[in-house]
Write a protein that holds these residues in place. Structure first.
Motif, PDB file in Angstrom:
ATOM      1  N   MET A 199     -24.369  31.459  27.735  1.00 55.01           N
ATOM      2  CA  MET A 199     -23.057  31.218  28.334  1.00 55.01           C
ATOM      3  C   MET A 199     -22.742  29.728  28.328  1.00 55.01           C
ATOM      4  SD  MET A 199     -20.350  32.427  29.856  1.00 55.01           S
ATOM      5  CE  MET A 199     -19.035  31.213  30.003  1.00 55.01           C
TER       6      MET A 199
ATOM      7  N   HIS B 166     -25.736  34.510  29.826  1.00 48.98           N
ATOM      8  CA  HIS B 166     -24.788  35.453  30.410  1.00 48.98           C
ATOM      9  C   HIS B 166     -25.494  36.272  31.487  1.00 48.98           C
ATOM     10  CE1 HIS B 166     -21.034  35.167  28.106  1.00 48.98           C
ATOM     11  NE2 HIS B 166     -21.790  34.814  27.082  1.00 48.98           N
TER      12      HIS B 166
ATOM     13  N   ASN C  75     -15.694  22.742  33.612  1.00 50.84           N
ATOM     14  CA  ASN C  75     -14.404  23.442  33.592  1.00 50.84           C
ATOM     15  C   ASN C  75     -13.321  22.664  32.848  1.00 50.84           C
ATOM     16  OD1 ASN C  75     -13.523  21.460  35.418  1.00 50.84           O
ATOM     17  ND2 ASN C  75     -12.456  22.932  36.720  1.00 50.84           N
TER      18      ASN C  75
ATOM     19  N   ILE D 214     -19.412  26.094  25.966  1.00 43.75           N
ATOM     20  CA  ILE D 214     -19.105  27.235  26.819  1.00 43.75           C
ATOM     21  C   ILE D 214     -18.811  28.441  25.934  1.00 43.75           C
ATOM     22  CG2 ILE D 214     -17.599  28.158  28.629  1.00 43.75           C
ATOM     23  CD1 ILE D 214     -19.102  25.733  29.600  1.00 43.75           C
ATOM     24  N   ASN D 215     -19.630  29.467  26.044  1.00 37.77           N
ATOM     25  CA  ASN D 215     -19.439  30.685  25.255  1.00 37.77           C
ATOM     26  C   ASN D 215     -19.305  30.393  23.759  1.00 37.77           C
ATOM     27  OD1 ASN D 215     -19.686  33.267  26.203  1.00 37.77           O
ATOM     28  ND2 ASN D 215     -17.620  33.398  27.035  1.00 37.77           N
TER      29      ASN D 215
ATOM     30  N   TYR E  83     -11.392  23.616  24.016  1.00 38.72           N
ATOM     31  CA  TYR E  83     -10.476  24.531  24.711  1.00 38.72           C
ATOM     32  C   TYR E  83      -9.167  23.817  25.043  1.00 38.72           C
ATOM     33  CZ  TYR E  83     -14.203  27.983  25.542  1.00 38.72           C
ATOM     34  OH  TYR E  83     -15.189  28.925  25.394  1.00 38.72           O
TER      35      TYR E  83
ATOM     36  N   ILE F 192      -9.623  27.186  29.331  1.00 35.97           N
ATOM     37  CA  ILE F 192     -11.019  27.267  29.763  1.00 35.97           C
ATOM     38  C   ILE F 192     -11.156  27.945  31.131  1.00 35.97           C
ATOM     39  CG2 ILE F 192     -11.184  25.036  30.971  1.00 35.97           C
ATOM     40  CD1 ILE F 192     -13.901  24.658  29.532  1.00 35.97           C
TER      41      ILE F 192
ATOM     42  N   GLN G 127     -10.106  30.699  32.016  1.00 33.20           N
ATOM     43  CA  GLN G 127     -10.400  32.123  31.851  1.00 33.20           C
ATOM     44  C   GLN G 127     -11.881  32.349  31.543  1.00 33.20           C
ATOM     45  OE1 GLN G 127      -6.493  32.563  29.280  1.00 33.20           O
ATOM     46  NE2 GLN G 127      -7.281  34.603  29.766  1.00 33.20           N
ATOM     47  N   GLN G 128     -12.570  31.281  31.181  1.00 33.22           N
ATOM     48  CA  GLN G 128     -14.008  31.344  30.945  1.00 33.22           C
ATOM     49  C   GLN G 128     -14.793  30.854  32.168  1.00 33.22           C
ATOM     50  OE1 GLN G 128     -15.468  32.555  28.179  1.00 33.22           O
ATOM     51  NE2 GLN G 128     -13.514  32.973  27.185  1.00 33.22           N
TER      52      GLN G 128
ATOM     53  N   PRO H 146     -13.515  35.339  35.726  1.00 30.95           N
ATOM     54  CA  PRO H 146     -14.118  34.442  34.732  1.00 30.95           C
ATOM     55  C   PRO H 146     -15.512  34.892  34.319  1.00 30.95           C
ATOM     56  CG  PRO H 146     -14.294  33.488  36.916  1.00 30.95           C
ATOM     57  CD  PRO H 146     -13.470  34.738  37.068  1.00 30.95           C
ATOM     58  N   SER H 147     -15.952  34.434  33.139  1.00 29.00           N
ATOM     59  CA  SER H 147     -17.307  34.745  32.665  1.00 29.00           C
ATOM     60  C   SER H 147     -18.355  33.918  33.390  1.00 29.00           C
ATOM     61  CB  SER H 147     -17.404  34.477  31.157  1.00 29.00           C
ATOM     62  OG  SER H 147     -16.480  35.255  30.452  1.00 29.00           O
TER      63      SER H 147
ATOM     64  N   CYS I 100     -21.131  38.422  35.395  1.00 24.93           N
ATOM     65  CA  CYS I 100     -20.731  37.028  35.188  1.00 24.93           C
ATOM     66  C   CYS I 100     -21.930  36.120  35.466  1.00 24.93           C
ATOM     67  CB  CYS I 100     -19.555  36.661  36.088  1.00 24.93           C
ATOM     68  SG  CYS I 100     -19.944  36.624  37.861  1.00 24.93           S
TER      69      CYS I 100
END
Length: 554
Positions: A4, A32, A54, A71-72, A79, A84, A86-87, A164-165, A197
Motif C-alpha cells: 500500500m 494492504h 496525503n 501510494i498504491n 496524483y 490522493i 480517495q487513496q 480510503p484504502s 483498509c
C-alpha cells in the motif's frame, strides 16, 4: 500481501530550519490491510510525515524533500490535487482545520460531493457514518456548537465516508472521554475488518490500540526511524531508548515496570494479560479527601445556568472551591465541562446565577485584576496566541505588568526550559507541533504565578517526558498554595494528582467527591457518566479477585 505504502530514503527539511532535517532518511513499507503504530516524541515529525503521505507536502511545503513516497504503486507527487484523498484519508490532530461547512450533515456531504457520489445515495451514507461515531443525533447541528471531542468524531466520520484504502489517524482519541475512546477504537477495528483498509495510527496513549496492532514504527527527536517491528519486542530490547525519547508505554506496562521491574516474564500490554502474573504488593489508590478545613472558601458558583440559542448547556450548578485544592472536572464529551470552566474563569457569562472569587462577584473585578488572579489554558491552544515568537508569547503578560527586561528574560527563560521549549523560543507559535503548542499555552499562563489556574485538557498531545514535566510543574504550583482546576479525560491524572473530582453529566453536577470515592462507584454508573477506572485501580481489582479466588481454593 501487496504494497500500500513504500517510503524510500525520504528526507524533508523546512526553510525555517536550514540546519537540520525534520524527517531524515525514512525507509519503511506498509501492506494492504496492515496496521502500524507511528510513535515518537512531540515534535519529531509524525504529523509532517502524514502531510507527505496525503500529498499536502511537498505541494504546500516551504522547504525541500528528497527520496520517494509510493501510494498504491504510484508516487504521491504524481496524483492530482484531491485525487490522493480517495487513496489516503487523514483525521488531523486538530479537527477544526479540516472543516469548511457550517453543519454536521453538510460537512460529511461536502467530501461525498467532491468524489461524485450521487445525491440519492448520500443520505444513507451520511446516516451510516454518523451512527458509527455516535453523532447521528447531531446531524442538523452547527459544527460550532459541538464539543472538542464531538468535532474529533465528526472529522473521523467525514473520512470514513470516503472509504480510503489507507486511513491515517493523528491522535484520534486525544479529546475523547474514556468510553468514547473505546468505542472509536472498536469502530476502527470493525471498519478495517470489513474494508481491509491499511491503518497508520499516530498516538501517545497506546491503551486499546495494542489489541488492534502490535507493529510499531518509532521515530526519535531527529526525525529518524530507530525501530520498526513488534511493540512487545521493542519494550523488551529497547526500553532505555524508548524512555529517553519520551515515548509512552501502555499504562499496564508502566505500572508493572514501576511495581515489579525485575519480572522474568514478558511485561503485559493490556489488563487482560495480567492474569498469569503472580500477585505482588501493590500501591494503594489515592485516598485524598475533599479538604473541608484545610483551605478557606475561594470560588463560589451560585445556581449557574447557561444556554446557547435556547439550548440548555449548564443546569443550575452551585458549589464552593477552596484554597489549595487540585480539582478535576470530568464527564462525557458535550457534558458542559469546557463551558463551566470558562464561566468559573469569568471568560463566559452565565445565563443565570453568579460566580464570586474571594466573596466578590466576578463582574465587579477589573479585567486586569481578574487575569492576575486567574490563569486559563484553552482547549485549543491557538485561541490564545497573539505574538510572533514563542519567547514573545510568554513575555507578553510580563511586559503588561511593567516588569523589567532583566526580570522578563529570567522568568521566560526559566519557563521555556521547564516546558521543553527553549530550542523553539524564536519560532512562530503556529509552526509548532500540537503538543508543543499545548506546552506553550500552559507556559503563557504559569509565568504569571496566578493563584487560581484553570486548564482545559492541558496534557493532550504530550509525550511521556513532556507530560511528566508539565504535571510536575502543576504539582509544584499546587504544593506552593495555588488552586488548580483541570478539565481532563485522563483517569490516571485524576488518580495521581486530584484531591477532588467534579462530575458533569448532561450539563448537571452529578457528583462531587474524592478520587477514591469515585472509583468505588458502581461500574454501571461510571460508564453512564462516560468514565472508566484508572489502570492502577483495574489492576488492583483484578489482583484482588485472584487473591480472593486463591484464598477460597486453599
Amino acid at each position: 500481501m501487496s504494497l500500500m505504502v513504500e517510503v524510500k530514503q525520504f528526507t524533508l527539511k523546512f526553510e525555517s530550519n536550514p540546519k537540520g532535517d525534520t524527517l531524515s532518511n525514512l525507509n519503511f513499507r506498509l501492506n494492504h490491510g496492515e496496521s502500524l503504530l507511528l510513535l515518537g516524541p512531540s515534535g519529531c515529525g509524525k504529523s509532517t510525515l502524514t502531510y507527505c503521505l496525503n500529498g499536502l507536502y511537498p505541494r504546500e511545503l516551504d522547504g525541500e524533500v528528497h527520496g520517494e513516497i509510493v501510494i498504491n504503486g504510484k508516487t504521491a507527487t504524481a496524483y492530482r490535487p484531491g485525487e490522493i484523498s480517495q487513496q489516503v484519508g487523514v483525521v488531523f490532530q486538530d479537527p477544526e482545520t479540516q472543516f469548511c461547512m457550517l453543519t454536521v450533515e453538510d460537512e460529511v456531504a461536502f467530501g461525498l460531493e467532491n468524489i461524485g457520489i450521487p445525491h440519492e445515495y448520500m443520505e444513507e451514507k451520511i446516516n451510516h457514518v454518523l451512527e458509527l461515531v455516535q453523532l447521528l443525533a447531531f446531524k442538523k447541528s452547527a459544527i460550532s456548537s459541538l464539543s472538542g471531542g464531538q468535532k474529533q468524531r465528526l472529522a473521523l466520520a467525514c473520512i470514513l465516508a470516503l472509504e480510503p484504502s489507507l486511513l491515517i489517524l493523528d491522535e484520534p482519541t486525544a479529546n475523547l472521554d474514556p468510553i468514547a475512546t473505546k468505542d472509536v477504537i472498536q469502530t476502527i477495528q470493525s471498519i478495517q475488518e470489513k474494508t481491509n483498509c491499511s491503518l497508520i495510527i499516530i498516538e501517545h496513549q497506546l491503551d486499546g490500540w495494542t489489541e488492534l496492532t502490535n507493529r510499531c514504527l518509532l521515530l526519535n527527536r531527529n526525525g529518524e526511524i530507530f525501530y520498526d517491528g513488534d511493540l512487545r519486542n521493542a519494550i523488551a530490547c529497547r526500553l532505555e531508548e524508548l524512555e529517553e525519547q519520551g515515548i509512552w508505554l501502555p499504562k499496564v506496562t508502566q505500572y508493572f515496570l514501576k511495581n515489579r521491574p525485575q519480572t522474568e516474564r514478558e511485561l503485559p500490554l493490556t489488563v487482560g494479560e495480567i492474569n498469569p502474573f503472580s500477585l505482588f504488593e501493590s500501591k494503594s489508590v489515592n485516598t485524598a479527601s475533599i479538604p473541608s478545613e484545610a483551605g478557606l472558601p475561594y470560588v463560589k458558583a451560585s445556581h449557574i445556568s447557561w444556554k446557547v440559542e435556547q439550548q440548555p448547556i449548564i443546569h443550575d450548578i452551585s458549589l464552593t472551591l477552596y484554597h489549595g485544592e487540585f480539582i478535576a472536572i470530568v464527564g462525557a464529551n458535550g457534558s458542559g465541562k469546557t463551558s463551566f470552566s470558562r464561566i468559573l474563569a469569568g471568560i463566559q457569562r452565565p445565563t443565570k446565577g453568579s460566580v464570586s472569587i474571594k466573596d466578590r462577584k466576578i463582574g465587579s473585578w477589573k479585567e486586569s485584576q481578574l487575569r492576575e488572579e486567574i490563569g486559563y489554558v484553552f482547549q485549543n491552544p491557538e485561541h490564545q496566541f497573539i505574538a510572533n515568537t514563542v519567547y514573545e508569547e510568554i513575555a507578553f503578560s510580563l511586559r503588561l505588568k511593567m516588569e523589567t527586561e532583566a526580570t522578563v528574560k529570567e522568568k521566560v527563560q526559566a519557563v521555556l526550559e521547564t516546558c521543553g521549549l527553549l530550542h523553539l523560543q524564536h519560532e512562530h507559535p503556529y509552526t509548532l507541533s500540537q503538543g508543543q503548542k499545548r506546552r506553550l499555552s500552559v507556559a503563557t499562563m504559569i509565568v504569571d504565578d496566578q493563584p487560581f489556574l484553570l486548564l482545559d485538557e492541558p496534557t493532550f498531545g504530550q509525550d511521556a517526558s513532556s507530560n511528566a514535566q508539565l504535571m510536575g510543574l502543576l504539582q509544584g504550583r499546587y504544593k506552593s498554595g495555588a488552586t488548580i482546576a483541570m478539565v481532563t479525560h485522563d483517569m490516571e491524572l485524576i488518580h495521581d494528582y486530584a484531591t477532588r473530582v467534579l462530575v458533569l453529566h448532561k450539563g448537571r453536577l452529578v457528583a462531587d467527591l474524592a478520587p477514591a470515592e469515585l472509583w468505588a462507584q458502581p461500574i454501571e454508573k461510571l460508564h453512564d457518566w462516560q468514565l472508566a477506572l484508572p489502570i492502577q485501580v483495574q489492576i488492583q481489582n483484578c489482583l484482588k479477585k485472584e487473591g480472593d479466588y486463591a484464598a477460597q481454593s486453599s
